[in-house]
Design an enzyme around this catalytic site. Structure first.
Site, PDB file in Angstrom:
ATOM      1  N   GLU A 134      -4.655  34.133 -20.016  1.00 38.73           N
ATOM      2  CA  GLU A 134      -4.145  34.137 -21.383  1.00 38.73           C
ATOM      3  C   GLU A 134      -4.542  35.412 -22.131  1.00 38.73           C
ATOM      4  OE1 GLU A 134      -1.959  32.271 -22.547  1.00 38.73           O
ATOM      5  OE2 GLU A 134      -1.940  30.694 -21.040  1.00 38.73           O
ATOM      6  N   TYR A 153      -4.131  30.916 -30.688  1.00 42.20           N
ATOM      7  CA  TYR A 153      -3.248  30.694 -29.537  1.00 42.20           C
ATOM      8  C   TYR A 153      -4.048  30.479 -28.253  1.00 42.20           C
ATOM      9  CZ  TYR A 153      -0.499  31.494 -25.451  1.00 42.20           C
ATOM     10  OH  TYR A 153       0.037  31.336 -24.203  1.00 42.20           O
ATOM     11  N   ASP A 183       3.274  30.501 -28.629  1.00 44.70           N
ATOM     12  CA  ASP A 183       3.433  31.932 -28.379  1.00 44.70           C
ATOM     13  C   ASP A 183       4.858  32.323 -28.756  1.00 44.70           C
ATOM     14  OD1 ASP A 183       5.015  30.923 -26.350  1.00 44.70           O
ATOM     15  OD2 ASP A 183       4.075  32.094 -24.752  1.00 44.70           O
ATOM     16  N   CYS A 232      15.722  29.335 -22.545  1.00 48.46           N
ATOM     17  CA  CYS A 232      15.914  29.632 -23.970  1.00 48.46           C
ATOM     18  C   CYS A 232      15.500  31.077 -24.234  1.00 48.46           C
ATOM     19  CB  CYS A 232      15.090  28.662 -24.817  1.00 48.46           C
ATOM     20  SG  CYS A 232      15.586  28.579 -26.547  1.00 48.46           S
ATOM     21  N   CYS A 273      19.293  19.915 -29.658  1.00 48.42           N
ATOM     22  CA  CYS A 273      19.079  21.269 -30.201  1.00 48.42           C
ATOM     23  C   CYS A 273      20.052  21.542 -31.351  1.00 48.42           C
ATOM     24  CB  CYS A 273      19.245  22.317 -29.110  1.00 48.42           C
ATOM     25  SG  CYS A 273      18.978  24.005 -29.711  1.00 48.42           S
TER      26      CYS A 273
END
Length: 349
Positions: free
Chosen positions: A45, A128, A146, A198, A214
């Site tokens: 990360e 995060y 994120d 996406c 959506c």
């Protein structure tokens, strides 16, 4: 049509389509009881911040082979780690990597904290990263947001408030969908959805597991989301670097201050970086300096940099006012930060 996206729909998709990554325990293994290594989750990360998965994989494998545990990393020499980090950018992250590893070893008995709040106290760990590690490594129902998640949420809820103003709104949306069961897999599933389906341009709505609820797909606005506040043009700064080779092949280098850009990294002596096209500077050693007819150019987060490159061959006994000579057999261009390596590469053309 369902009112809200269901986590189970996304998890069913993830069980089939999860990306394979060297730091990830896949959904089948997790269901079989395999536990994620918090050290590897944390390292990945930190490396992935503002960097792509493709760029990080080789670095991650090299780091974990050389320093397989947090104890090994905590004992690493600063210069060794900085050299391995070269090319990943944002060197403050590398410094924080060491600080955090040493903190975990010295203050946490070598074990990463399991909760979001406790992780947030570690050096270099922000909201995060704390959310990602607590969810993925410890299966806590933490909210992980994120850039991929922001994009997914903005489209799911057809949210047109521009980023970064929209961050709190999108975080609330993400929190409303985060499940109590399999939150670690869910966090990775949303990120995978944003990275593979996406996507920023031409989202593949037809095969999305959340296509039915959506709102942006229904409204036909998916391709224009998330909205972003226009960025100000980046200024340009200028500098001079001096690349001196001694007649025995040694190279004149200096270590930059710990704080600031490229902190703690080796680089060429030179001027400060200023917005004036001809910054004041003085050579680190008396020599017959030659100016290359091309510049080393690099772009940082907040500005563009253009460096004039001067080169010289110097004798053994010449006094220096900055830096030290590194023997030829110890000099590795790959240890230099990218901008310094660009300057060096120009001397070979």
């Amino acid at each position: 049509m369902r009112d809200l996206p269901k986590a189970l729909d996304l998890l069913d998709w993830y069980d089939v389509h999860a990306r394979k990554m060297p730091w990830r325990v896949g959904p089948a293994d997790r269901k079989a009881g395999v536990i994620s290594d918090p050290y590897k989750v944390w390292m990945s990360e930190i490396m992935l911040q503002q960097t792509t998965v493709a760029a990080v994989k080789d670095y991650f494998l090299r780091f974990t082979k050389r320093w397989p545990t947090v104890q090994d990393l905590a004992a690493a020499e600063d210069g060794d780690l900085m050299g391995e980090w070269a090319g990943l950018g944002y060197y403050a992250r590398a410094r924080n990597l060491l600080k955090c590893a040493r903190y975990v070893v010295d203050e946490c008995d070598g074990r990463f904290p399991e909760t979001y709040d406790a992780l947030l106290k570690l050096p270099g760990v922000g909201p995060y990263t704390a959310g990602a590690v607590s969810a993925i490594a410890f299966d806590q129902a933490s909210v992980v947001v994120d850039g991929n998640v922001e994009r997914v949420m903005s489209r799911l809820f057809d949210e047109h408030t521009p980023l970064p103003t929209a961050k709190p709104i999108l975080t609330e949306f993400a929190a409303s969908l985060t499940p109590q069961e399999r939150p670690g897999d869910y966090a990775q599933a949303v990120m995978d959805l944003g990275a593979t389906i996406c996507s920023p341009k031409n989202p593949a709505c037809g095969i999305c597991p959340w296509r039915a609820p959506c709102k942006a797909r229904i409204a036909g606005t998916a391709a224009e989301l998330p909205k972003k506040t226009p960025k100000k043009p980046k200024p340009t700064r200028y500098g001079v670097v001096y690349i001196a080779r001694r007649i025995d092949g040694a190279m004149l280098l200096e270590r930059r201050p710990d704080k600031g850009l490229l902190g703690g990294m080796l680089g060429w002596p030179g001027s400060d970086w200023q917005e004036e096209a001809a910054p004041r500077h003085s050579a680190p050693i008396k020599a017959d300096w030659k100016t290359l007819n091309t510049e080393a150019r690099h772009t940082f987060t907040h500005f563009h940099l253009r460096l004039t490159v001067k080169t010289a061959l110097v004798p053994m006994d010449r006094k220096i006012s900055a830096g030290d000579f590194l023997p030829a057999d110890q000099f590795r261009p790959s240890d230099l930060p990218t901008v310094m390596r660009k300057a060096f590469d120009l001397t070979k053309s």
